[in-house]
Design a protein around this motif. Structure first.
Motif, PDB file in Angstrom:
ATOM      1  N   PHE A  34     -51.182 -29.881 -21.124  1.00 32.40           N
ATOM      2  CA  PHE A  34     -50.265 -29.930 -19.974  1.00 32.40           C
ATOM      3  C   PHE A  34     -48.928 -30.526 -20.405  1.00 32.40           C
ATOM      4  N   ASN A  35     -48.327 -29.930 -21.421  1.00 31.99           N
ATOM      5  CA  ASN A  35     -47.115 -30.501 -22.018  1.00 31.99           C
ATOM      6  C   ASN A  35     -45.973 -30.652 -21.022  1.00 31.99           C
ATOM      7  N   SER A  36     -45.712 -29.616 -20.253  1.00 26.33           N
ATOM      8  CA  SER A  36     -44.595 -29.661 -19.300  1.00 26.33           C
ATOM      9  C   SER A  36     -44.813 -30.724 -18.224  1.00 26.33           C
ATOM     10  N   GLN A  37     -46.021 -30.728 -17.629  1.00 24.42           N
ATOM     11  CA  GLN A  37     -46.326 -31.698 -16.569  1.00 24.42           C
ATOM     12  C   GLN A  37     -46.309 -33.127 -17.092  1.00 24.42           C
ATOM     13  N   ALA A  38     -46.852 -33.327 -18.291  1.00 20.67           N
ATOM     14  CA  ALA A  38     -46.927 -34.673 -18.859  1.00 20.67           C
ATOM     15  C   ALA A  38     -45.560 -35.240 -19.192  1.00 20.67           C
ATOM     16  N   ASN A  39     -44.596 -34.367 -19.382  1.00 17.10           N
ATOM     17  CA  ASN A  39     -43.255 -34.817 -19.739  1.00 17.10           C
ATOM     18  C   ASN A  39     -42.263 -34.709 -18.591  1.00 17.10           C
ATOM     19  N   GLY A  40     -42.789 -34.623 -17.357  1.00 22.50           N
ATOM     20  CA  GLY A  40     -41.930 -34.685 -16.182  1.00 22.50           C
ATOM     21  C   GLY A  40     -41.535 -33.354 -15.582  1.00 22.50           C
ATOM     22  N   SER A  41     -42.160 -32.255 -16.014  1.00 23.15           N
ATOM     23  CA  SER A  41     -41.839 -30.917 -15.488  1.00 23.15           C
ATOM     24  C   SER A  41     -40.335 -30.666 -15.518  1.00 23.15           C
ATOM     25  N   LEU A  42     -39.730 -30.943 -16.664  1.00 26.20           N
ATOM     26  CA  LEU A  42     -38.280 -30.828 -16.796  1.00 26.20           C
ATOM     27  C   LEU A  42     -37.839 -29.365 -16.868  1.00 26.20           C
ATOM     28  N   ILE A  43     -36.665 -29.092 -16.297  1.00 23.87           N
ATOM     29  CA  ILE A  43     -36.092 -27.748 -16.310  1.00 23.87           C
ATOM     30  C   ILE A  43     -34.825 -27.784 -17.152  1.00 23.87           C
ATOM     31  N   THR A  44     -34.707 -26.847 -18.090  1.00 26.88           N
ATOM     32  CA  THR A  44     -33.531 -26.812 -18.958  1.00 26.88           C
ATOM     33  C   THR A  44     -32.700 -25.556 -18.705  1.00 26.88           C
ATOM     34  N   LYS A  45     -31.427 -25.675 -18.973  1.00 27.70           N
ATOM     35  CA  LYS A  45     -30.507 -24.536 -18.880  1.00 27.70           C
ATOM     36  C   LYS A  45     -29.658 -24.540 -20.137  1.00 27.70           C
ATOM     37  N   GLN A  46     -29.810 -23.491 -20.952  1.00 32.53           N
ATOM     38  CA  GLN A  46     -29.121 -23.393 -22.233  1.00 32.53           C
ATOM     39  C   GLN A  46     -29.388 -24.614 -23.107  1.00 32.53           C
ATOM     40  N   GLY A  47     -30.643 -25.057 -23.089  1.00 28.84           N
ATOM     41  CA  GLY A  47     -31.065 -26.168 -23.934  1.00 28.84           C
ATOM     42  C   GLY A  47     -30.749 -27.547 -23.397  1.00 28.84           C
ATOM     43  N   VAL A  48     -30.134 -27.617 -22.224  1.00 34.14           N
ATOM     44  CA  VAL A  48     -29.768 -28.908 -21.620  1.00 34.14           C
ATOM     45  C   VAL A  48     -30.650 -29.161 -20.406  1.00 34.14           C
ATOM     46  N   VAL A  49     -31.223 -30.362 -20.297  1.00 32.54           N
ATOM     47  CA  VAL A  49     -32.059 -30.704 -19.144  1.00 32.54           C
ATOM     48  C   VAL A  49     -31.175 -30.826 -17.907  1.00 32.54           C
TER      49      VAL A  49
END
Length: 206
Positions: A34-49
């Motif tokens: 659960f990599n995404s969930q464990a790390n805060g379900s972060l969303i990136t745009k062009q490599g930037v959170v």
């Protein structure tokens, strides 16, 4: 003395299991499965959170869908609420509702600015001025005040404004709302909702 040594050994073993081994196993499972969930379900745009799918953001531009209001102003500090000890509730990680009763006048007027909350009447006036039909979730804050979702009704009430401002086909925007609507949890719990940040990012990709 033997009993004391035994007790110390048991304590050390249990400490090793519960304080070191178990947390490391949970960490490994979280990062692998659960990599995404464990790390805060972060969303990136062009490599930037640009945010998290779990935390709401405030959108005020005419070319974006607006999210629901927040008593914590999504952890930012507006001009009328300077950074100091009295405004510590606006820092990231702190959430909560205004706890204002329907009979409280501060709920209707702009009387609770110290928390970054502009009041129900101000929100209604702002929505009507933009040609948006006021819905409950565009007027009232959520229990956590960090809800990233709005209802389908609230999103569709903004479709015409978005299409006009961005010179898009109305049907295009409606389809985008449908594609970014999350269904009920396990098909039976809660109501369908639209994640505002994800929808606005999809809007920019058109």
């Amino acid at each position: 003395m033997r009993e004391i040594i035994k007790a110390i050994r048991v304590t050390l073993v249990l400490w090793g299991i519960t304080a070191i081994i178990y947390p490391l196993i949970m960490l490994a499972i979280g990062q692998l499965a659960f990599n995404s969930q464990a790390n805060g379900s972060l969303i990136t745009k062009q490599g930037v959170v640009v945010g998290s799918s779990l935390i709401g953001q405030s959108f005020t531009s005419e070319k974006y869908f607006w999210s629901r209001p927040s008593t914590t102003n999504y952890s930012s500090f507006p001009d009328y609420a300077p950074t100091n000890g009295e405004n510590s509730t606006q820092r990231t990680g702190v959430s909560g509702a205004s706890n204002l009763a329907p009979s409280n006048s501060d709920l209707l007027k702009r009387g609770n600015e110290k928390d970054g909350f502009q009041g129900v009447q101000v929100e209604i006036d702002r929505l009507k001025k933009a040609g948006i039909k006021p819905t409950a979730d565009l007027v009232y804050t959520s229990g956590s005040s960090l809800d990233p979702h709005i209802s389908e009704e609230a999103a569709r009430a903004q479709v015409q404004r978005i299409a006009k401002v961005r010179s898009l086909n109305l049907n295009q925007v409606e389809i985008l709302v449908s594609k970014n609507t999350d269904g009920r949890f396990l098909g039976i719990f809660g109501e369908p909702g639209v994640n505002v940040l994800k929808l606005n990012l999809a809007l920019d990709r058109l």
